[in-house]
Design a protein around this motif. Structure first.
Motif, mmCIF file in Angstrom:
data_model
loop_
_atom_site.group_PDB
_atom_site.id
_atom_site.type_symbol
_atom_site.label_atom_id
_atom_site.label_comp_id
_atom_site.label_asym_id
_atom_site.label_seq_id
_atom_site.Cartn_x
_atom_site.Cartn_y
_atom_site.Cartn_z
ATOM 1 N N ALA A 1 44.601 54.657 47.343
ATOM 2 C CA ALA A 1 43.388 54.130 47.019
ATOM 3 C C ALA A 1 43.528 53.771 45.503
ATOM 4 O O ALA A 1 43.009 52.448 45.269
ATOM 5 C CB ALA A 1 41.958 54.904 47.076
ATOM 6 N N ALA A 2 44.130 54.501 44.642
ATOM 7 C CA ALA A 2 44.317 53.802 43.245
ATOM 8 C C ALA A 2 45.256 53.050 43.059
ATOM 9 O O ALA A 2 45.551 52.030 42.470
ATOM 10 C CB ALA A 2 44.506 55.301 42.483
ATOM 11 N N GLY A 3 46.439 53.172 44.048
ATOM 12 C CA GLY A 3 47.492 52.257 44.019
ATOM 13 C C GLY A 3 47.427 50.716 44.124
ATOM 14 O O GLY A 3 47.949 50.112 43.744
ATOM 15 N N VAL A 4 46.395 50.616 45.219
ATOM 16 C CA VAL A 4 46.051 49.284 45.678
ATOM 17 C C VAL A 4 45.203 48.578 44.595
ATOM 18 O O VAL A 4 45.124 47.262 44.474
ATOM 19 C CB VAL A 4 45.192 49.220 46.811
ATOM 20 C CG1 VAL A 4 45.653 50.030 48.176
ATOM 21 C CG2 VAL A 4 43.725 49.915 46.626
ATOM 22 N N LEU A 5 44.835 49.478 43.559
ATOM 23 C CA LEU A 5 44.291 48.616 42.253
ATOM 24 C C LEU A 5 45.219 47.890 41.558
ATOM 25 O O LEU A 5 44.963 47.157 40.608
ATOM 26 C CB LEU A 5 43.463 49.577 41.562
ATOM 27 C CG LEU A 5 42.188 50.166 42.026
ATOM 28 C CD1 LEU A 5 41.577 51.043 41.380
ATOM 29 C CD2 LEU A 5 41.132 49.042 42.679
ATOM 30 N N VAL A 6 46.492 48.396 41.271
ATOM 31 C CA VAL A 6 47.491 47.602 40.550
ATOM 32 C C VAL A 6 47.696 46.106 40.956
ATOM 33 O O VAL A 6 47.390 45.476 40.181
ATOM 34 C CB VAL A 6 48.891 48.382 40.802
ATOM 35 C CG1 VAL A 6 49.782 47.676 39.838
ATOM 36 C CG2 VAL A 6 48.751 49.961 40.063
ATOM 37 N N PRO A 7 48.184 45.845 42.089
ATOM 38 C CA PRO A 7 48.217 44.170 42.334
ATOM 39 C C PRO A 7 46.947 43.669 42.407
ATOM 40 O O PRO A 7 46.864 42.520 42.294
ATOM 41 C CB PRO A 7 48.939 44.401 43.736
ATOM 42 C CG PRO A 7 48.639 45.765 44.467
ATOM 43 C CD PRO A 7 48.379 46.687 43.380
ATOM 44 N N LEU A 8 45.784 44.421 42.777
ATOM 45 C CA LEU A 8 44.552 43.896 42.901
ATOM 46 C C LEU A 8 44.053 43.295 41.378
ATOM 47 O O LEU A 8 43.773 41.995 41.199
ATOM 48 C CB LEU A 8 43.449 44.700 43.437
ATOM 49 C CG LEU A 8 42.346 44.031 43.583
ATOM 50 C CD1 LEU A 8 41.525 44.697 44.795
ATOM 51 C CD2 LEU A 8 41.346 44.271 42.474
ATOM 52 N N LEU A 9 44.115 44.186 40.514
ATOM 53 C CA LEU A 9 43.684 43.903 38.965
ATOM 54 C C LEU A 9 44.848 42.987 38.310
ATOM 55 O O LEU A 9 44.385 42.074 37.527
ATOM 56 C CB LEU A 9 43.403 45.220 38.297
ATOM 57 C CG LEU A 9 42.408 46.145 38.723
ATOM 58 C CD1 LEU A 9 42.429 47.488 37.979
ATOM 59 C CD2 LEU A 9 41.012 45.370 38.743
ATOM 60 N N THR A 10 45.989 43.140 38.679
ATOM 61 C CA THR A 10 46.983 42.427 37.910
ATOM 62 C C THR A 10 47.431 41.273 38.368
ATOM 63 O O THR A 10 47.739 40.232 37.856
ATOM 64 C CB THR A 10 48.173 43.227 37.598
ATOM 65 O OG1 THR A 10 48.884 43.384 39.083
ATOM 66 C CG2 THR A 10 47.810 44.514 36.688
ATOM 67 N N LEU A 11 47.329 40.824 39.858
ATOM 68 C CA LEU A 11 47.982 39.800 40.409
ATOM 69 C C LEU A 11 46.762 39.136 41.310
ATOM 70 O O LEU A 11 46.987 38.005 41.566
ATOM 71 C CB LEU A 11 49.029 40.202 41.147
ATOM 72 C CG LEU A 11 50.228 40.723 40.730
ATOM 73 C CD1 LEU A 11 51.556 40.867 41.775
ATOM 74 C CD2 LEU A 11 50.913 39.499 39.735
ATOM 75 N N GLY A 12 45.599 39.952 41.394
ATOM 76 C CA GLY A 12 44.666 39.355 42.287
ATOM 77 C C GLY A 12 45.009 39.392 43.811
ATOM 78 O O GLY A 12 44.468 38.665 44.581
ATOM 79 N N LEU A 13 45.856 40.260 44.221
ATOM 80 C CA LEU A 13 46.375 40.509 45.630
ATOM 81 C C LEU A 13 46.028 41.667 46.276
ATOM 82 O O LEU A 13 45.957 42.742 45.812
ATOM 83 C CB LEU A 13 47.850 40.529 45.453
ATOM 84 C CG LEU A 13 48.664 39.150 45.135
ATOM 85 C CD1 LEU A 13 50.096 39.238 45.155
ATOM 86 C CD2 LEU A 13 48.053 37.838 45.832
ATOM 87 N N PRO A 14 44.980 41.674 47.407
ATOM 88 C CA PRO A 14 44.587 42.823 47.815
ATOM 89 C C PRO A 14 45.732 43.182 48.792
ATOM 90 O O PRO A 14 46.300 42.293 49.707
ATOM 91 C CB PRO A 14 43.345 42.424 48.966
ATOM 92 C CG PRO A 14 43.715 40.943 48.936
ATOM 93 C CD PRO A 14 44.662 40.300 47.777
ATOM 94 N N THR A 15 45.914 44.507 48.895
ATOM 95 C CA THR A 15 47.074 45.108 50.127
ATOM 96 C C THR A 15 46.372 45.910 50.959
ATOM 97 O O THR A 15 46.933 46.423 51.888
ATOM 98 C CB THR A 15 47.905 45.950 49.273
ATOM 99 O OG1 THR A 15 47.363 47.051 48.697
ATOM 100 C CG2 THR A 15 48.877 45.284 48.481
ATOM 101 N N SER A 16 45.022 45.903 51.290
ATOM 102 C CA SER A 16 44.167 46.714 52.155
ATOM 103 C C SER A 16 42.924 46.147 52.459
ATOM 104 O O SER A 16 42.386 45.122 51.441
ATOM 105 C CB SER A 16 44.030 48.189 51.729
ATOM 106 O OG SER A 16 43.097 48.197 50.615
#
Length: 513
Positions: free
Chosen positions: A311-326
């Protein structure tokens, strides 16, 4: 030390009494809704999203962080006491945790889930603190063709990894891209797919689609599949964790965090893959293999830790690249966009105080989650006894009121239930809904960056692949797809073993996509 200073400033904001109250409220609401049977974290976050719209951004995201972590944790109570996982990531928790509960050790199972979630969530949030700024610094240097590559990566991996087959995932993605094209073209000013309806001229509100497809669609689907009669609730029995339980659990907690965070950061299946991998790892490493399938505490500790770390890991690409992985990450992007904020490389520069306040609130919310859930298990058990007709009628009513509050438009209400029926139909026929939401969110971004790339290159399509970064991304795409196929097969093998060991295991009745 600059990032540490910004994090300290974030704590200074998040620890203000009023903001602490919002964090507590978010954790409480997230857990209370997430603990209800058949409701996964994506539906929890989507359902409670409209609650934050009347708040200023800092308060809204502090509350939203609590909702996010609370919703992730809440499903473990349902899995352990009802043997009814709200999502695929909770299946193994239901297997071992419910067996522990039926053996009179429900309290120990709930305790190891709560403590493991806290330990893994804290470790993963620390990793997020140090990894995200580095990724953001690198992402600032990217060109439009690089973002086209990243959106293609997100499209294909999410479409391929969610659902039963890549073909259905791509079909769901196409539905989302079609919905994203409805409205007025920002370049030509022409209306597209509006059918002459003024209500569609500005496009379809992402919030309406998110709440409709997750909350309304999920409620219709789960309610139609729920068994009649009272739910077989197992009472919380036994003592809390003994010294032996701690000795058997602390290593799985750490291993679950180590598995969950990196898998959460890449589009390779999300939390469900990490929990199955963690469970498989614990079975191999355990000296008491005969207990697995019959109530092994390691089978609860490891997967629950992996779930929260992811759950914390998905925030890395979300915050930095704007990409959702879930699917849940896609809803979080909707929350940012509702405040006119676009997650991506410039987020850490343009919205630094807000981002670091959000990260600080993750630490606080994780601690509040532990403090709240250990003594209040009895309260959550009472919520599990809500009659299901009242439960799903309440969900539909709340979703309608929340969506109406966004734009005060009756057209949005009609769209809400049309999209909800679409979401129900997609689930009914085995089409995952996460790719549709990702397509709706990233579609306009991909179109804008594609046009910029072709304008700069004067229409030369080779510009899309000649950038070194874009070329690396397309290579990684192949690697991720191959890794995703491998991980999915590993997950399938573990699922087959679980069915063989426990044929009576109840499948997830919530969002399996």
């Amino acid at each position: 030390m600059g990032d540490i200073g910004l994090l300290v400033d974030g704590f200074a904001t998040a620890l203000q009494p009023l903001y602490l109250l919002y964090a507590l409220l978010g954790v409480t609401l997230g857990t209370a809704v997430g603990v209800l049977p058949g409701i996964g974290p994506a539906m929890t976050v989507a359902l409670l999203l409209p609650l934050t719209y009347s708040l200023e951004p800092a308060a809204a995201f502090i509350m939203f962080a609590g909702i996010y972590y609370g919703g992730m944790y809440g499903g473990s109570t349902t899995s352990i006491l009802l043997n009814t996982p709200g999502e695929a990531a909770s299946i193994v928790t239901a297997l071992e945790g419910n067996a522990m509960a039926r053996a009179g050790r429900g309290a120990a199972a709930l305790a190891t889930a709560a403590i493991g979630s806290f330990v893994a969530g804290t470790i993963a949030t620390v990793a997020l603190t140090f990894v995200a700024p580095v990724v953001a610094d690198l992402a600032v240097q990217l060109g439009p063709q690089d973002f086209v590559a990243l959106t293609v990566l997100a499209f294909l991996t999410v479409a391929a990894m969610f659902g039963a087959s890549p073909a259905r995932g791509i079909a769901a993605l196409a539905v989302g891209l079609l919905l994203a094209m409805v409205g007025t073209d920002s370049l030509t000013g022409q209306q597209r797919f509006t059918f002459g309806l003024p209500a569609l001229a500005d496009g379809i509100d992402v919030v309406v689609v998110a709440v409709g497809i997750f909350a309304v669609g999920e409620a219709l689907y789960v309610a139609s599949r729920m068994r009649k009669g009272p739910l077989p609730l197992v009472p919380v029995g036994g003592s809390w964790m003994t010294r032996e339980d701690f000795r058997r659990s602390w290593k799985p907690w750490l291993r679950g965090a180590a598995v969950g965070f990196p898998i959460g950061t890449i589009p390779a299946g999300g939390a469900d893959v990490s929990t199955f991998l963690s469970y498989s790892m614990e079975r191999k490493l355990s000296k008491r293999k005969e207990e697995f399938g019959k109530g092994a505490i390691e089978g609860v500790a490891g997967p629950e830790s992996a779930n929260n770390a992811a759950a914390a890991g998905v925030l890395v690409p979300l915050l930095t690249l704007g990409l959702p992985t879930s699917a849940t990450a896609a809803i979080i992007i909707v929350a940012f966009q509702s405040y006119g904020i676009q997650p991506g490389p410039l987020l850490f520069e343009q919205e630094a105080p807000l981002v670091w306040t959000l990260i600080a609130s993750l630490y606080i919310g994780n601690l509040l989650l532990l403090v709240l859930n250990l003594p209040l298990v009895g309260v959550w058990v009472k919520l599990l006894q809500i009659p299901r007709p009242y439960l799903y009628a309440g969900i539909l009513t709340f979703a309608a009121l929340g969506s109406y509050a966004v734009g005060a438009s009756t057209a949005d209400m009609i769209l809400l239930f049309l999209v909800g029926v679409l979401g129900w139909g997609m689930r009914q026929f085995g089409f995952p809904v996460a790719p549709a939401v990702v397509g709706l969110i990233l579609g306009p971004i991909a179109e804008e960056q594609l046009r910029r790339t072709l304008a700069i290159s004067q229409g030369d399509p080779s510009a899309l692949v000649t950038s070194p970064f874009a070329a690396v991304v397309y290579i990684l795409l192949l690697v991720f797809l191959a890794a995703g196929v491998y991980l999915k097969r590993r997950q399938s093998r573990v699922e087959e073993e679980l069915v063989h060991d426990r044929p009576e295991t109840v499948p997830a009745e919530g969002n399996r996509s």
